[in-house]
Design an enzyme around this catalytic site. Structure first.
Site, PDB file in Angstrom:
ATOM      1  N   GLU A   1       0.786  -1.232   0.000  1.00  0.00           N
ATOM      2  CA  GLU A   1       0.000   0.000   0.000  1.00  0.00           C
ATOM      3  C   GLU A   1       0.822   1.289   0.000  1.00  0.00           C
ATOM      4  O   GLU A   1       0.383   2.302  -0.523  1.00  0.00           O
ATOM      5  CB  GLU A   1      -0.928   0.057   1.231  1.00  0.00           C
ATOM      6  CG  GLU A   1      -1.982  -1.014   1.283  1.00  0.00           C
ATOM      7  CD  GLU A   1      -1.532  -2.214   2.080  1.00  0.00           C
ATOM      8  OE1 GLU A   1      -2.396  -2.876   2.653  1.00  0.00           O
ATOM      9  OE2 GLU A   1      -0.319  -2.489   2.133  1.00  0.00           O
TER      10      GLU A   1
ATOM     11  N   ASP B   1      -2.299  -5.326   3.427  1.00  0.00           N
ATOM     12  CA  ASP B   1      -2.571  -5.720   4.811  1.00  0.00           C
ATOM     13  C   ASP B   1      -3.562  -6.872   4.874  1.00  0.00           C
ATOM     14  O   ASP B   1      -4.366  -7.076   3.955  1.00  0.00           O
ATOM     15  CB  ASP B   1      -3.107  -4.524   5.603  1.00  0.00           C
ATOM     16  CG  ASP B   1      -2.061  -3.423   5.750  1.00  0.00           C
ATOM     17  OD1 ASP B   1      -0.864  -3.735   5.633  1.00  0.00           O
ATOM     18  OD2 ASP B   1      -2.452  -2.256   5.966  1.00  0.00           O
TER      19      ASP B   1
ATOM     20  N   ASP C   1      -6.203  -7.388   6.746  1.00  0.00           N
ATOM     21  CA  ASP C   1      -7.568  -7.169   7.209  1.00  0.00           C
ATOM     22  C   ASP C   1      -8.508  -6.987   6.018  1.00  0.00           C
ATOM     23  O   ASP C   1      -8.115  -7.125   4.863  1.00  0.00           O
ATOM     24  CB  ASP C   1      -7.634  -5.976   8.167  1.00  0.00           C
ATOM     25  CG  ASP C   1      -7.150  -4.686   7.502  1.00  0.00           C
ATOM     26  OD1 ASP C   1      -6.800  -4.708   6.307  1.00  0.00           O
ATOM     27  OD2 ASP C   1      -7.122  -3.649   8.192  1.00  0.00           O
TER      28      ASP C   1
ATOM     29  N   GLU D   1      -9.815  -4.351   4.733  1.00  0.00           N
ATOM     30  CA  GLU D   1      -9.400  -3.261   3.854  1.00  0.00           C
ATOM     31  C   GLU D   1      -8.300  -3.727   2.909  1.00  0.00           C
ATOM     32  O   GLU D   1      -8.340  -3.462   1.698  1.00  0.00           O
ATOM     33  CB  GLU D   1      -8.892  -2.084   4.698  1.00  0.00           C
ATOM     34  CG  GLU D   1      -8.851  -0.762   3.975  1.00  0.00           C
ATOM     35  CD  GLU D   1     -10.189  -0.062   3.955  1.00  0.00           C
ATOM     36  OE1 GLU D   1     -10.341   0.860   3.143  1.00  0.00           O
ATOM     37  OE2 GLU D   1     -11.083  -0.449   4.725  1.00  0.00           O
TER      38      GLU D   1
ATOM     39  N   TYR E   1       1.086  -5.533  13.129  1.00  0.00           N
ATOM     40  CA  TYR E   1      -0.017  -4.804  12.483  1.00  0.00           C
ATOM     41  C   TYR E   1      -0.908  -4.143  13.526  1.00  0.00           C
ATOM     42  O   TYR E   1      -1.240  -4.739  14.550  1.00  0.00           O
ATOM     43  CB  TYR E   1      -0.835  -5.763  11.621  1.00  0.00           C
ATOM     44  CG  TYR E   1      -1.795  -5.064  10.710  1.00  0.00           C
ATOM     45  CD1 TYR E   1      -1.360  -4.067   9.835  1.00  0.00           C
ATOM     46  CD2 TYR E   1      -3.148  -5.386  10.723  1.00  0.00           C
ATOM     47  CE1 TYR E   1      -2.242  -3.416   9.004  1.00  0.00           C
ATOM     48  CE2 TYR E   1      -4.033  -4.746   9.878  1.00  0.00           C
ATOM     49  CZ  TYR E   1      -3.583  -3.766   9.021  1.00  0.00           C
ATOM     50  OH  TYR E   1      -4.452  -3.117   8.198  1.00  0.00           O
TER      51      TYR E   1
ATOM     52  N   ARG F   1      -4.040  -2.770  13.287  1.00  0.00           N
ATOM     53  CA  ARG F   1      -5.509  -2.856  13.280  1.00  0.00           C
ATOM     54  C   ARG F   1      -5.904  -4.286  13.653  1.00  0.00           C
ATOM     55  O   ARG F   1      -5.889  -5.184  12.820  1.00  0.00           O
ATOM     56  CB  ARG F   1      -6.068  -2.452  11.909  1.00  0.00           C
ATOM     57  CG  ARG F   1      -6.067  -0.951  11.717  1.00  0.00           C
ATOM     58  CD  ARG F   1      -6.822  -0.537  10.484  1.00  0.00           C
ATOM     59  NE  ARG F   1      -6.000  -0.600   9.288  1.00  0.00           N
ATOM     60  CZ  ARG F   1      -5.208   0.379   8.858  1.00  0.00           C
ATOM     61  NH1 ARG F   1      -5.137   1.515   9.542  1.00  0.00           N
ATOM     62  NH2 ARG F   1      -4.511   0.246   7.748  1.00  0.00           N
TER      63      ARG F   1
ATOM     64  N   HIS G   1      -4.238 -11.566  13.559  1.00  0.00           N
ATOM     65  CA  HIS G   1      -4.328 -12.655  14.512  1.00  0.00           C
ATOM     66  C   HIS G   1      -3.572 -12.396  15.807  1.00  0.00           C
ATOM     67  O   HIS G   1      -3.468 -13.279  16.644  1.00  0.00           O
ATOM     68  CB  HIS G   1      -3.792 -13.944  13.875  1.00  0.00           C
ATOM     69  CG  HIS G   1      -4.472 -14.287  12.602  1.00  0.00           C
ATOM     70  ND1 HIS G   1      -5.833 -14.474  12.505  1.00  0.00           N
ATOM     71  CD2 HIS G   1      -3.992 -14.458  11.340  1.00  0.00           C
ATOM     72  CE1 HIS G   1      -6.163 -14.766  11.259  1.00  0.00           C
ATOM     73  NE2 HIS G   1      -5.064 -14.760  10.534  1.00  0.00           N
TER      74      HIS G   1
END
Length: 912
Positions: free
Chosen positions: A15, A102, A104, A106, A329, A331, A377
């Site tokens: 990203e 990422d 997740d 998103e 990470y 989030r 996780h």
């Protein structure tokens, strides 16, 4: 056939440039790592983004085809067309595409959109990792998977639902209140929470009560004791009063003694000379467990309490740390720690604190996982296998403080319990009973590393160690003094970003990854402002919350919003059909579309723009084109109105304050006096932006008389004529700069007191007087490097771009370091760092992007003074300049007064 230059290469897409730069270090020469700069496609953001072929459709403004399965219309924004082209060009020479966004929802959505846009003809793989370390990247390269279509659909359903709610409710607010307002599925509920807390403060009635406090002593150890009861009745404290009446709760009034000043003094006199005897003594051990490691919401809360960071800033700093490989990470809703993390933490604890601080077995935190909330996780923790101490990271500033917070919380979560001893003692003193309590730390345990923050001042005080002497029943103590103490009940505290995040998470509203953007939107749209750490609602928020609560209550209801989140989580798990769900929400009998159409006819705009506050219902508060104002009915049947200063929170506006503003508007303010030189009257007035002094009356010839805001801390009713005259002298000239010959002035602006020379501003530090600042001090401030306001100061200034007056700077941005010249921004390419980039290299990059190259004769490096001059700033003074600028005695300064890969959801695509 010629062999392709990049044959055998694998294109890895992430990203951000910072993430790409970090990953490159762990991959070999066979990998090309590029950034897509976030989402490459989205729903149309404005009418011009809507494709021509659907512009005439009734649903076009939504960007979602609600008539055909809620298919979204995706567009590649103009800002991303170049990024997409570059990725396509890179893909031509690649044999494999690896999507490393990422892990997740998103990130999964970004990867799917990349496949839709790039249409790769080579094998495509999905790569995920929780931290950017060599071990994690190498492991991820051996564990590819397909795109998770359930996650993609869940993200798409969430995006579509947000669009349907926002784009259906917002136009209603435009019609009934004011154009430009916005509503949102989660945003409007958060606004309602903030507004309801303000209404609680408005309804609040202050209560006064008294108590008694004694300074006691035994065995040369002093301590405080407070009265509990007198004559068999418990003495009332703040929790015994009804906040909406200010009276004791009805069911407690007969059994309690409400002390006022006279009663408290009478009890104090009755206790003079009385013996103090211990009648109860209780001692109990307490074992405190450490808090679990951070998840997204708790990190935002603690960053707000301990570092003073807003939710958005906290997430930006955390993301930067993640992308540089310092933390995992950021989030996540899981408090789980991997075996690698547990081993690293335990090794670090034993090394730094010793084996006494290490529990026999690792602590496991597995109960916090929220179904479908975030897909990472593991908890937020320092990355890698070493749990590197903060002082060994090389970080600085806010990044260091954030890493230290995460490090301490993670390490503390794996330490032994803190052992404390709590002591409670009661004393019989004549007809009264007093109490004292103490707490001692027997073994600090995890407290050696970390103490959790609190929004409650009283709770924070309870954490402090208080030692009492050894006391047992029957012991006598001496009272050195007894004094009556006055207390007042306090209104409910306004939400801070930390407490709002905590409430939203507890109620299941939104998801932690969205809290930062939601709070930012609330502030940016003018629904709330920051006052210190508190979120203060505006009158715009008050009327919007009133309209939605009265006419569309379901869409600001905590339970309904939480149920929508659960449904979206069920979609992510594959347990709910997303199209059927959206159809029910939008087209159902009680659906959004029908509700808005039905209610729109019932809402009167004038009523929607006004609100009455409890206790002062005779006044009408309204929101208009130029902000909030208050009106009252006059005896002749007419109305008198006045603007409300934005600095006045709704709960702080009393009947007297509002009437004073209206009277001032009708009658004008009494003049403080007249200006000694112009003979014009001088007033202290209050407007939309707060209190100010004004020179002269506003007339047709003088429509804008000179006005100067009051300094912070100045109260309008305490300003006298000499103070007003000093304010009206601003900005005042202090002297001329020894190098440029330009005037140096001191003034008062939007951000407070400042000094300025030729457009180069410096804030006057807090604690220094604007009126007493000297020419020499102004020179010192102007000579210091300029600090950025709201954004970081330049990392480096390279000079002036030839043929222009644009300074070429190197700045740090969201996606890594970049070059800025005028309106042109260029990211630093691989291999070029802020330390080694030169003006010549910067000009090449700028020319490559803009197509404009400087003429051969103009390619020369600008000096620092030339650069300063080009940006409208005076050249930075050196020590010699300051010395030369200081005259031996008083400077001859004239003061002037200035007047005036995988199967995925289908979508309608409209690429630009």
């Amino acid at each position: 056939m010629a062999k392709r230059e990049s044959a055998g290469k694998k294109l890895v897409v992430v990203e951000s440039p910072t993430k790409a730069k970090t990953i490159r270090k762990f991959l070999g020469k066979d990998y090309i790592v590029e950034s897509c700069m976030g989402h490459v496609r989205d729903l149309p953001q404005s009418a011009k983004d809507i494709p021509e072929k659907v512009k005439k459709e009734p649903w076009a403004t939504l960007g979602v085809d609600v008539d055909h399965g809620f298919e979204p219309v995706y567009c590649v924004p103009k800002t991303k067309t170049k990024v997409v082209k570059q990725l396509k060009d890179r893909l031509i020479d690649a044999d494999e595409l690896i999507l490393a966004t990422d892990e997740d929802r998103e990130g999964e959505s970004i990867s799917w959109h990349l496949i839709e846009v790039l249409k790769p003809k080579v094998p495509t793989k999905r790569m995920v990792f929780n931290e950017i370390t060599k071990e994690a990247i190498q492991s991820a390269l051996s564990e590819f998977r397909d795109i998770d279509t359930n996650l993609v659909r869940a993200q798409e359903a969430r995006r579509i639902l947000d669009r349907l709610v926002g784009y259906t409710l917002s136009p209603l607010l435009w019609k009934k209140i004011a154009y430009g307002l916005s509503a949102g599925r989660v945003q409007s509920v958060a606004v309602r929470l903030i507004v309801e807390r303000e209404h609680e403060r408005i309804r609040f009635h202050k209560s006064a009560y008294w108590g008694l406090e004694a300074e006691c002593e035994k065995s040369d150890i002093g301590f405080l004791s407070r009265i509990l009861s007198v004559d068999g009745k418990r003495v009332a404290t703040g929790k015994d009063f009804d906040p909406e009446t200010g009276l004791l709760f009805a069911d407690r009034s007969k059994e309690m003694e409400h002390l006022d000043a006279a009663k408290a003094e009478d009890v104090r006199r009755r206790l003079e000379g009385a013996a103090w005897k211990v009648i109860e003594a209780e001692e109990k051990p307490v074992s405190r467990k450490p808090a679990p490691p951070f998840i997204t919401s708790t990190l935002q809360q603690e960053a707000n309490r301990k570092l003073g960071l807003g939710a958005r800033e906290a997430m930006q700093v955390a993301q930067s740390l993640y992308e540089q490989g310092f933390i995992t990470y950021m989030r996540t809703d899981s408090t789980f720690l991997s075996q690698q993390a547990l081993t690293a933490a335990r090794n670090r604890i034993q090394k730094m604190y010793g084996k006494d601080y290490l529990p026999e077995a690792p602590r496991l935190y597995e109960g916090k996982k929220v179904k479908g909330a975030q897909e990472a996780h593991e908890a937020i923790r320092p990355a890698g296998t070493e749990m590197v101490p903060p002082d060994e990271t090389g970080l600085s500033g806010t990044q260091l403080r954030m890493y230290e917070l995460i490090w301490k919380r993670t390490v503390a979560s794996q330490m032994v319990n803190a052992r404390q001893k709590q002591v409670s003692v009661r004393f019989g003193v004549g007809p009264a009973v007093f109490a004292a309590s103490g707490m001692t730390i027997e073994f600090p345990g995890f407290l050696r590393a970390y103490v959790e923050g609190s929004d409650d001042e009283n709770a924070a005080l309870e954490e402090k160690e208080v030692r009492l002497p050894e006391l047992k029943v029957g012991d006598q103590v001496s009272a050195k003094s007894i004094r009556a103490t006055e207390h007042e009940t306090k209104p409910p505290a306004r939400f801070t970003e930390a407490s709002l995040v905590q409430t939203m998470e507890r109620e299941g509203i939104g998801r932690p990854s969205t809290y930062a953007s939601i709070i930012s939107t609330i502030i940016d749209r003018g629904y709330a402002r920051k006052a210190g750490n508190a979120l203060v609602p505006t009158f715009t928020a008050m009327v919007v919350a009133k309209l939605l609560s009265r006419h569309l209550p379901k869409y600001v209801d905590l339970g309904f919003t939480s149920s929508m989140e659960k449904s979206l989580d069920d979609i992510a798990q594959g347990d709910l059909d997303w199209q059927k769900y959206l159809k029910t929400i939008y087209f159902g009998d009680d659906g959004l579309k029908r509700q808005v159409e039905a209610q729109e006819k019932k809402i009167e705009p004038d009523e929607a723009r006004s609100i009455r506050l409890a206790g002062i219902e005779q006044l009408d508060f309204r929101v208009g084109r130029y902000g909030a104002y208050v009106c009252r009915k006059e005896k002749d049947g007419g109305e008198a109105c006045a603007s409300l200063p934005e600095s006045h929170p709704p709960a702080d506006i009393t009947f007297d304050v509002a009437n004073k503003l209206i009277d001032q508007k009708i009658n004008g303010s009494d003049a403080l006096g007249k200006h000694p030189e112009t003979d014009e009257p001088i007033y202290v007035l209050t407007g939309r932006y707060g209190a100010y002094v004004q020179l002269g009356d506003a007339t047709d010839e003088n429509a804008k008389p000179k006005r100067v805001s009051l300094l912070a801390g100045m109260e309008p009713d305490q300003v006298d004529l000499p103070q007003a005259l000093r304010l009206l002298e601003l900005p005042k000239t202090l002297g001329t700069h020894p190098s440029s010959g330009k005037e140096i002035k001191a003034g008062l602006g939007r951000f407070g007191p400042y000094v300025v020379c030729d457009g180069d501003f410096r804030s006057i530090p807090k604690g220094e007087s604007l009126f007493e600042i000297t020419f020499g001090r102004a020179m010192e401030l102007l000579s210091a490097p300029k600090k950025g306001r709201g954004r970081a100061a330049p990392l480096k200034e390279l000079g002036v771009f030839p043929g222009t007056e644009d300074v070429v700077q190197v700045l740090s941005g969201k996606y890594g370091p970049y070059i800025k010249s005028g309106k042109t921004n260029v990211s630093l390419p691989e291999g070029v760092t802020p330390e080694n980039v030169t003006l010549e290299k910067a000009m090449e990059l700028i020319a490559e992007k803009t197509g404009k190259s400087p003429k051969a004769g103009e390619r020369k490096t600008a000096t620092k003074k030339t650069a300063a001059k080009a940006r409208g700033a005076k050249p930075k003074a050196v020590a010699g300049d300051v010395k030369k600028a200081l005259p031996p005695a008083k400077p001859a300064v004239k003061t002037v007064t200035k007047k005036g890969g995988a199967p995925a959801p289908r979508a309608k695509s409209a690429r630009k």
